[in-house]
Design an enzyme around this catalytic site. Structure first.
Site, short mmCIF file in Angstrom:
data_model
loop_
_atom_site.label_atom_id
_atom_site.label_comp_id
_atom_site.label_asym_id
_atom_site.label_seq_id
_atom_site.Cartn_x
_atom_site.Cartn_y
_atom_site.Cartn_z
N ASP A 64 0.92 -1.32 -0.06
CA ASP A 64 0.08 0.04 -0.04
C ASP A 64 1.00 1.38 -0.07
O ASP A 64 1.39 1.97 1.09
CB ASP A 64 -0.82 -0.11 1.27
CG ASP A 64 -2.12 1.12 1.26
OD1 ASP A 64 -2.05 1.63 0.23
OD2 ASP A 64 -2.67 1.34 2.14
N SER A 174 16.30 -0.33 -1.60
CA SER A 174 15.53 -0.94 -2.78
C SER A 174 16.56 -1.13 -3.82
O SER A 174 17.14 -0.19 -3.97
CB SER A 174 14.32 0.08 -3.28
OG SER A 174 13.73 -0.24 -4.53
#
Length: 340
Positions: A64, A174
């Site tokens: 989300d 990431s």
């Protein structure tokens, strides 16, 4: 029930299925029928980073990104929800296709690239949520921000979400933002951690409350790298560490049709690497700095394994996609047995 739904969703492209699933959750939650399909776990309270968690199984960041679905996800029984990664400015992320399923491995490869609607959009959603459980907000830097200016983006993110978060995660791991992982090492990490603590202190003074800050790291680290990160976190006074993000290794999925796709690999193939990082961190940190374990949790045993390795909390994402809400209960019960 979820198995049937998953089979239908898996006929759609991964990113489309993701959006359809979350939209359906929202509808079910608003109609008041979500509890018909889910079973809330029995309480298994833990105190970590000065926060009371109703159970130790949380939702990892990435599902989300914009905090569009907090209320629906919060009704599934998670002990905490982490939204984001959010960057100061909205950005589209990488070109599509950028998400690939590897069902044989219960895995996903993604190269989303921090696609999100920016801080203002996320904060609006967070402010209007009904969910009152523990909420973490994961912040990152914009793709166009050079690494040498990255601390400005992280400061902006922390300052903006501080009034609304129960804890904040700083994402430096990431693999889908060029150069981001370089911030995990050497002087770059030390300088960034110093800036983070400065911003946290300024926000504490301004808002009159202390919001803990954790850093999320990658699984692709050797022992020396783990020791360096642990020492840097302790020296700076961070409140926690999340281990781990996705991996760039393809060793566990050699020969798969998607093996050569760029991006981060998540799911069952990350389990072993994640546990090794947690064990290495715990050997250096002990109980001085809590570890949140994530990566490759697909059943109760893999959740309890993270706790045995030294984690105080765990998070799920890819396993949740493959297993559905039943994984929450299974993980909570396995951890309950592990810590009892």
């Amino acid at each position: 029930m979820y198995g049937l739904l998953r089979n239908l969703l898996f006929r759609l492209p991964p990113e489309r299925a993701h959006n359809v699933a979350l939209g359906s959750l929202d509808v079910a939650q608003k109609l008041g029928i979500l509890n018909t399909f889910t079973r809330q776990p029995e309480p298994c309270p833990v105190n970590v980073m000065g926060l009371e968690f109703p159970n130790p199984v949380g939702l990892a960041a990435g599902l989300d990104k914009n905090a569009d679905h907090i209320d629906a996800l919060g009704a599934l029984g998670f002990g905490f929800i982490e939204v984001g990664t959010v960057t100061p400015l909205a950005q589209p992320g990488n070109p599509k296709p950028r998400m690939f399923r590897l069902p044989e491995h219960q895995a996903i490869i993604n190269r989303m690239g921090f696609n999100n609607e920016g801080l203002e959009h996320l904060i609006t959603n967070v402010r209007h949520r009904r969910y009152r459980g523990v909420l973490g907000i994961n912040v990152g830097k914009n793709k166009d921000t050079p690494n040498e200016q990255s601390e400005q983006d992280y400061r902006k993110g922390i300052a903006a979400v501080y009034p609304y978060a129960d804890y904040i995660t700083v994402n430096v791991s990431s693999p889908n933002t060029p150069g981001l992982r370089d911030l995990q090492f050497g002087d770059s990490l030390k300088q960034l951690l110093h800036a983070i603590k400065e911003e946290q202190a300024a926000c504490e003074q301004k808002h009159g409350r202390y919001v803990p800050v954790a850093v999320k790291i990658a699984p692709d680290m050797d022992e020396q790298g783990i020791r360096f990160v642990a020492a840097a976190l302790l020296e700076a006074g961070l409140d926690g560490v999340i281990a781990t993000n996705t991996t760039i290794s393809r060793e566990a999925v050699k020969g798969h049709v998607h093996e050569q796709e760029a991006g981060g690999l998540s799911g069952a193939p990350v389990r072993e690497a994640s546990v090794k990082v947690i064990q290495g961190l715990y050997a250096e940190l002990g109980d001085r700095l809590p570890i949140i374990g994530v990566g490759g949790i697909t059943d109760g045993d893999s959740a309890a394994e993270k706790i045995r390795a030294g984690a105080k909390l765990v998070q799920i994402y890819t396993g949740f996609i493959y297993r559905g809400p039943s994984l929450i209960n299974e993980a909570v019960e396995a951890i309950r047995k592990e810590i009892s």
